[in-house]
Design a protein around this motif. Sequence first.
Motif, PDB file in Angstrom:
ATOM      1  N   UNK A   1       0.912  -1.341  -0.004  1.00  0.00           N
ATOM      2  CA  UNK A   1      -0.005  -0.174  -0.043  1.00  0.00           C
ATOM      3  C   UNK A   1       0.600   1.318   0.061  1.00  0.00           C
ATOM      4  N   UNK A   2       2.093   1.127   0.821  1.00  0.00           N
ATOM      5  CA  UNK A   2       2.939   2.262   0.884  1.00  0.00           C
ATOM      6  C   UNK A   2       3.461   2.656  -0.629  1.00  0.00           C
ATOM      7  N   UNK A   3       3.769   1.592  -1.178  1.00  0.00           N
ATOM      8  CA  UNK A   3       4.428   1.689  -2.561  1.00  0.00           C
ATOM      9  C   UNK A   3       3.397   2.062  -3.737  1.00  0.00           C
ATOM     10  N   UNK A   4       2.134   2.208  -3.288  1.00  0.00           N
ATOM     11  CA  UNK A   4       1.096   2.309  -4.547  1.00  0.00           C
ATOM     12  C   UNK A   4       0.394   1.283  -5.215  1.00  0.00           C
ATOM     13  N   UNK A   5       0.882   0.049  -4.723  1.00  0.00           N
ATOM     14  CA  UNK A   5       0.334  -1.192  -5.620  1.00  0.00           C
ATOM     15  C   UNK A   5      -0.870  -1.529  -5.259  1.00  0.00           C
ATOM     16  N   UNK A   6      -1.553  -1.358  -3.931  1.00  0.00           N
ATOM     17  CA  UNK A   6      -2.800  -1.549  -3.683  1.00  0.00           C
ATOM     18  C   UNK A   6      -3.462  -0.521  -3.043  1.00  0.00           C
ATOM     19  N   UNK A   7      -4.719  -0.430  -3.293  1.00  0.00           N
ATOM     20  CA  UNK A   7      -5.534   0.826  -2.797  1.00  0.00           C
ATOM     21  C   UNK A   7      -5.969   0.933  -1.333  1.00  0.00           C
TER      22      UNK A   7
ATOM     23  N   UNK B   1       5.710   2.243  16.656  1.00  0.00           N
ATOM     24  CA  UNK B   1       5.369   2.209  17.920  1.00  0.00           C
ATOM     25  C   UNK B   1       5.442   0.920  18.535  1.00  0.00           C
ATOM     26  N   UNK B   2       4.120   0.223  18.263  1.00  0.00           N
ATOM     27  CA  UNK B   2       4.218  -1.160  18.760  1.00  0.00           C
ATOM     28  C   UNK B   2       3.827  -1.968  17.365  1.00  0.00           C
ATOM     29  N   UNK B   3       3.661  -1.385  16.227  1.00  0.00           N
ATOM     30  CA  UNK B   3       3.490  -1.646  15.109  1.00  0.00           C
ATOM     31  C   UNK B   3       3.862  -0.565  13.753  1.00  0.00           C
ATOM     32  N   UNK B   4       3.886  -1.344  12.705  1.00  0.00           N
ATOM     33  CA  UNK B   4       4.592  -0.597  11.655  1.00  0.00           C
ATOM     34  C   UNK B   4       3.497   0.324  10.993  1.00  0.00           C
ATOM     35  N   UNK B   5       3.647   1.578  10.827  1.00  0.00           N
ATOM     36  CA  UNK B   5       2.716   2.422  10.149  1.00  0.00           C
ATOM     37  C   UNK B   5       3.690   3.295   9.200  1.00  0.00           C
ATOM     38  N   UNK B   6       2.943   3.246   7.954  1.00  0.00           N
ATOM     39  CA  UNK B   6       3.691   4.201   7.061  1.00  0.00           C
ATOM     40  C   UNK B   6       2.436   5.387   6.362  1.00  0.00           C
ATOM     41  N   UNK B   7       3.062   6.400   6.692  1.00  0.00           N
ATOM     42  CA  UNK B   7       2.003   7.638   6.379  1.00  0.00           C
ATOM     43  C   UNK B   7       2.264   8.184   4.760  1.00  0.00           C
ATOM     44  N   UNK B   8       0.983   8.338   4.217  1.00  0.00           N
ATOM     45  CA  UNK B   8       0.878   8.694   2.678  1.00  0.00           C
ATOM     46  C   UNK B   8       1.631   9.815   2.275  1.00  0.00           C
TER      47      UNK B   8
END
Length: 309
Positions: free
Chosen positions: A267-273, A302-309
């Motif tokens: 998703x971060x890469x833009x490959x899925x919506x 934090x306790x999980x990976x999150x990637x901001x748009x």
Amino acid sequence: MRPADATCGRFAPSTTGEAHPGTLLAALLAWLDVRHRGGRIVLRLEDLDHTRCRADHATRMIDDLAWFGLDWDQTVDQSTLRAGHEAALDALAAAGRLYPCACTRADRAGGRRAPDGGWAYPNTCRDRPLPAGGWRAVSEAVRVRLDDDRVDLVDEGGLDLSQTPALEMGDPVVKRRDGVLAYQLVVVVDDGAGGVDRVVRGRDIAPSTATQVLLQRLLGLPRPTYRHHFLLLEPRGGKHAKLHGSVGAAALRGRHDAAALCGILAHAAGLIDRVEPCRPADLVAGFTWDRVTRADRVATWTDHLEISP
Ligand SMILES: [Zn+2]
């Protein structure tokens, strides 16, 4: 069995530490690039730096990538390719291209800024000869004298990598003072020997590409097609730095299953919506670089990976 003339790519992580989210992203993109073309992809473990690489890192890297859902047509330890590296150095020495250099980073400081953010090497020692024993007998660093040519190069994604490497970066080190054969040389030799015709890697390496093109010319090797992709950054002191060891594979695997993590990165890469679980194999058919984001992304843990748009 894929045909011998099929496209060949590679993923070439150094085994200096754990896989991190940026490692998995880079592996995924290199793998998709080749798999959607029906080509071969090699996992090359860059393990030459005996001061930083460890065998258990290599073992875990292989395991983490398999867990994530990536497979390889071949896995090779770069240290087993030593004969090819030495043959390339012998050829460069025979062409009168190698010279010893004892200059330090402090000697370069305050000089010319290189495109990679470091200091350019001003080719101070170019006229120094190799000793009677050749490059093997040098206890200092060994550099290769590049041609002073400008390299005009735009990568497949439109990134302009044009440079006059001998001036802007300076002649590269091919053998370090500690004896380790240097990245710029071995990456070119191994890609050439392996028949790699597509190099997909992060934009942090882009400033080295022109230097590598000149080394290919000196060694009579073909130039692969290059593509440099966006990076995962981490917030650090108001500035964003390339995401490194802040979160390793062990922590990631403890919190996310492989499909969930693949979904976050895809998703971060833009490959899925939407962020939803998927496996790398699910992404092959629909893969296109047109969908892949060009802007770097900021990842937080934090306790999980999150990637901001
Ligand atoms: Zn020098």
